[in-house]
Write a protein that holds these residues in place. Structure first.
Motif, PDB file in Angstrom:
ATOM      1  N   LEU A  38      43.488  39.730  35.538  1.00 48.23           N
ATOM      2  CA  LEU A  38      43.677  41.033  36.173  1.00 48.23           C
ATOM      3  C   LEU A  38      43.152  41.062  37.604  1.00 48.23           C
ATOM      4  O   LEU A  38      43.781  41.655  38.488  1.00 48.23           O
ATOM      5  CB  LEU A  38      43.020  42.130  35.332  1.00 48.23           C
ATOM      6  CG  LEU A  38      43.703  42.377  33.984  1.00 48.23           C
ATOM      7  CD1 LEU A  38      42.855  43.284  33.109  1.00 48.23           C
ATOM      8  CD2 LEU A  38      45.094  42.953  34.183  1.00 48.23           C
ATOM      9  N   ARG A  39      42.021  40.434  37.855  1.00 47.06           N
ATOM     10  CA  ARG A  39      41.496  40.396  39.227  1.00 47.06           C
ATOM     11  C   ARG A  39      42.416  39.618  40.155  1.00 47.06           C
ATOM     12  O   ARG A  39      42.649  40.013  41.300  1.00 47.06           O
ATOM     13  CB  ARG A  39      40.083  39.823  39.238  1.00 47.06           C
ATOM     14  CG  ARG A  39      39.082  40.819  38.701  1.00 47.06           C
ATOM     15  CD  ARG A  39      37.647  40.313  38.832  1.00 47.06           C
ATOM     16  NE  ARG A  39      36.767  41.271  38.185  1.00 47.06           N
ATOM     17  CZ  ARG A  39      35.881  40.967  37.263  1.00 47.06           C
ATOM     18  NH1 ARG A  39      35.704  39.710  36.885  1.00 47.06           N
ATOM     19  NH2 ARG A  39      35.132  41.903  36.713  1.00 47.06           N
ATOM     20  N   GLU A  40      42.969  38.517  39.679  1.00 48.94           N
ATOM     21  CA  GLU A  40      43.909  37.752  40.496  1.00 48.94           C
ATOM     22  C   GLU A  40      45.160  38.579  40.779  1.00 48.94           C
ATOM     23  O   GLU A  40      45.679  38.581  41.896  1.00 48.94           O
ATOM     24  CB  GLU A  40      44.280  36.434  39.811  1.00 48.94           C
ATOM     25  CG  GLU A  40      45.303  35.604  40.566  1.00 48.94           C
ATOM     26  CD  GLU A  40      44.856  35.175  41.955  1.00 48.94           C
ATOM     27  OE1 GLU A  40      45.747  34.906  42.795  1.00 48.94           O
ATOM     28  OE2 GLU A  40      43.633  35.104  42.236  1.00 48.94           O
ATOM     29  N   ALA A  41      45.646  39.272  39.776  1.00 48.38           N
ATOM     30  CA  ALA A  41      46.807  40.137  39.983  1.00 48.38           C
ATOM     31  C   ALA A  41      46.475  41.206  41.023  1.00 48.38           C
ATOM     32  O   ALA A  41      47.288  41.486  41.912  1.00 48.38           O
ATOM     33  CB  ALA A  41      47.220  40.788  38.666  1.00 48.38           C
ATOM     34  N   GLY A  42      45.307  41.793  40.932  1.00 44.72           N
ATOM     35  CA  GLY A  42      44.881  42.790  41.909  1.00 44.72           C
ATOM     36  C   GLY A  42      44.805  42.212  43.305  1.00 44.72           C
ATOM     37  O   GLY A  42      45.272  42.827  44.271  1.00 44.72           O
ATOM     38  N   ASN A  43      44.227  41.024  43.434  1.00 46.19           N
ATOM     39  CA  ASN A  43      44.136  40.367  44.742  1.00 46.19           C
ATOM     40  C   ASN A  43      45.521  40.183  45.352  1.00 46.19           C
ATOM     41  O   ASN A  43      45.718  40.407  46.544  1.00 46.19           O
ATOM     42  CB  ASN A  43      43.446  39.006  44.626  1.00 46.19           C
ATOM     43  CG  ASN A  43      41.965  39.137  44.357  1.00 46.19           C
ATOM     44  OD1 ASN A  43      41.356  40.169  44.617  1.00 46.19           O
ATOM     45  ND2 ASN A  43      41.377  38.080  43.814  1.00 46.19           N
ATOM     46  N   ARG A  44      46.471  39.793  44.543  1.00 48.97           N
ATOM     47  CA  ARG A  44      47.831  39.564  45.041  1.00 48.97           C
ATOM     48  C   ARG A  44      48.528  40.860  45.434  1.00 48.97           C
ATOM     49  O   ARG A  44      49.460  40.841  46.228  1.00 48.97           O
ATOM     50  CB  ARG A  44      48.658  38.818  43.992  1.00 48.97           C
ATOM     51  CG  ARG A  44      48.168  37.404  43.776  1.00 48.97           C
ATOM     52  CD  ARG A  44      48.962  36.685  42.726  1.00 48.97           C
ATOM     53  NE  ARG A  44      48.370  35.380  42.449  1.00 48.97           N
ATOM     54  CZ  ARG A  44      49.021  34.386  41.876  1.00 48.97           C
ATOM     55  NH1 ARG A  44      50.282  34.541  41.517  1.00 48.97           N
ATOM     56  NH2 ARG A  44      48.416  33.242  41.655  1.00 48.97           N
ATOM     57  N   MET A  45      48.070  41.963  44.853  1.00 40.92           N
ATOM     58  CA  MET A  45      48.656  43.268  45.168  1.00 40.92           C
ATOM     59  C   MET A  45      47.840  44.011  46.224  1.00 40.92           C
ATOM     60  O   MET A  45      48.156  45.140  46.577  1.00 40.92           O
ATOM     61  CB  MET A  45      48.730  44.122  43.893  1.00 40.92           C
ATOM     62  CG  MET A  45      49.502  43.515  42.755  1.00 40.92           C
ATOM     63  SD  MET A  45      51.259  43.872  42.745  1.00 40.92           S
ATOM     64  CE  MET A  45      51.330  45.618  42.734  1.00 40.92           C
ATOM     65  N   GLY A  46      46.735  43.402  46.683  1.00 44.42           N
ATOM     66  CA  GLY A  46      45.911  44.029  47.697  1.00 44.42           C
ATOM     67  C   GLY A  46      45.042  45.158  47.178  1.00 44.42           C
ATOM     68  O   GLY A  46      44.739  46.114  47.890  1.00 44.42           O
ATOM     69  N   MET A  47      44.626  45.056  45.933  1.00 40.74           N
ATOM     70  CA  MET A  47      43.762  46.083  45.359  1.00 40.74           C
ATOM     71  C   MET A  47      42.664  45.427  44.521  1.00 40.74           C
ATOM     72  O   MET A  47      42.789  44.281  44.118  1.00 40.74           O
ATOM     73  CB  MET A  47      44.563  47.066  44.517  1.00 40.74           C
ATOM     74  CG  MET A  47      45.236  46.452  43.305  1.00 40.74           C
ATOM     75  SD  MET A  47      46.360  47.564  42.423  1.00 40.74           S
ATOM     76  CE  MET A  47      45.277  48.839  41.899  1.00 40.74           C
ATOM     77  N   GLN A  48      41.614  46.175  44.291  1.00 36.55           N
ATOM     78  CA  GLN A  48      40.517  45.664  43.478  1.00 36.55           C
ATOM     79  C   GLN A  48      40.657  46.194  42.062  1.00 36.55           C
ATOM     80  O   GLN A  48      40.807  47.393  41.851  1.00 36.55           O
ATOM     81  CB  GLN A  48      39.167  46.100  44.055  1.00 36.55           C
ATOM     82  CG  GLN A  48      38.004  45.565  43.258  1.00 36.55           C
ATOM     83  CD  GLN A  48      36.660  45.876  43.895  1.00 36.55           C
ATOM     84  OE1 GLN A  48      36.582  46.156  45.083  1.00 36.55           O
ATOM     85  NE2 GLN A  48      35.623  45.832  43.098  1.00 36.55           N
ATOM     86  N   ILE A  49      40.590  45.283  41.101  1.00 39.05           N
ATOM     87  CA  ILE A  49      40.620  45.675  39.695  1.00 39.05           C
ATOM     88  C   ILE A  49      39.261  45.346  39.098  1.00 39.05           C
ATOM     89  O   ILE A  49      38.822  44.201  39.113  1.00 39.05           O
ATOM     90  CB  ILE A  49      41.747  44.959  38.925  1.00 39.05           C
ATOM     91  CG1 ILE A  49      43.101  45.393  39.489  1.00 39.05           C
ATOM     92  CG2 ILE A  49      41.650  45.270  37.428  1.00 39.05           C
ATOM     93  CD1 ILE A  49      44.289  44.802  38.788  1.00 39.05           C
ATOM     94  N   ASP A  50      38.596  46.383  38.608  1.00 35.97           N
ATOM     95  CA  ASP A  50      37.314  46.221  37.933  1.00 35.97           C
ATOM     96  C   ASP A  50      37.563  46.215  36.437  1.00 35.97           C
ATOM     97  O   ASP A  50      38.258  47.091  35.914  1.00 35.97           O
ATOM     98  CB  ASP A  50      36.370  47.379  38.278  1.00 35.97           C
ATOM     99  CG  ASP A  50      36.053  47.442  39.760  1.00 35.97           C
ATOM    100  OD1 ASP A  50      35.814  46.379  40.352  1.00 35.97           O
ATOM    101  OD2 ASP A  50      36.057  48.552  40.318  1.00 35.97           O
TER     102      ASP A  50
END
Length: 161
Positions: free
Chosen positions: A43-55
């Motif tokens: 999920l964090r990698e997906a967030g990084n690729r979308m330009g957002m932070q996933i906690d």
């Protein structure tokens, strides 16, 4: 299905649930390490690729779902659809799988064959709190159901017969 496609699909599905997407997104999970570590990495990698932070926040399974239902978190990873529909009908299922879990019965007597839930009907059975489907099935089908707090307690009961 490629990992990139899967990650994008997960995030797009989650973001569709949000009226206004923010740059920070909180996902709860009822799983603990090592499974939660896997979820967090994906999920964090997906967030990084979308330009957002996933906690990713670990909580008990019940609390994790409740946090999302009460709007204290944005999404929950990963639940059994039938359990969600029964206990949390306001939550929407995102039909993408990150993890597949199988149910297994442990028996002391090798002559006892348990191939499906209904096979529990003739035996006392134990389930661990937090595995809601397992608890429900054991309570429904076993003539002598036991619900315990830990896997260790479950295996201690099995060892004692």
């Amino acid at each position: 299905m490629s990992v990139n496609y899967l990650i994008s699909l997960i995030l797009l599905s989650i973001l569709c649930l949000e009226a206004q997407a923010s740059e920070r997104f909180t996902v709860t999970t009822g799983f603990s390490a090592p499974v939660s570590i896997y979820y967090a990495k994906v999920l964090r990698e997906a967030g990084n690729r979308m330009g957002m932070q996933i906690d990713v926040v670990e909580a008990s399974a019940e609390r994790s779902l409740r946090m999302v239902a009460e709007g204290k978190a944005d999404a929950e990873c990963c639940r059994i659809k039938q359990v969600m529909e029964l206990f949390y009908p306001s939550l929407l299922d995102v039909p993408v799988s990150l993890y597949k879990m199988s149910w297994v019965a442990f028996v002391k007597d090798a002559s006892i064959q348990v191939a499906k839930w209904e096979d529990l009907v003739n035996y006392s059975a134990v389930a661990v709190t937090g595995y809601k489907l397992g608890v429900l099935k054991v309570q429904q089908l076993s003539p002598l159901p036991y619900i315990v707090d830990t896997q260790e307690s479950m295996f201690n009961m099995l060892e004692r017969g």
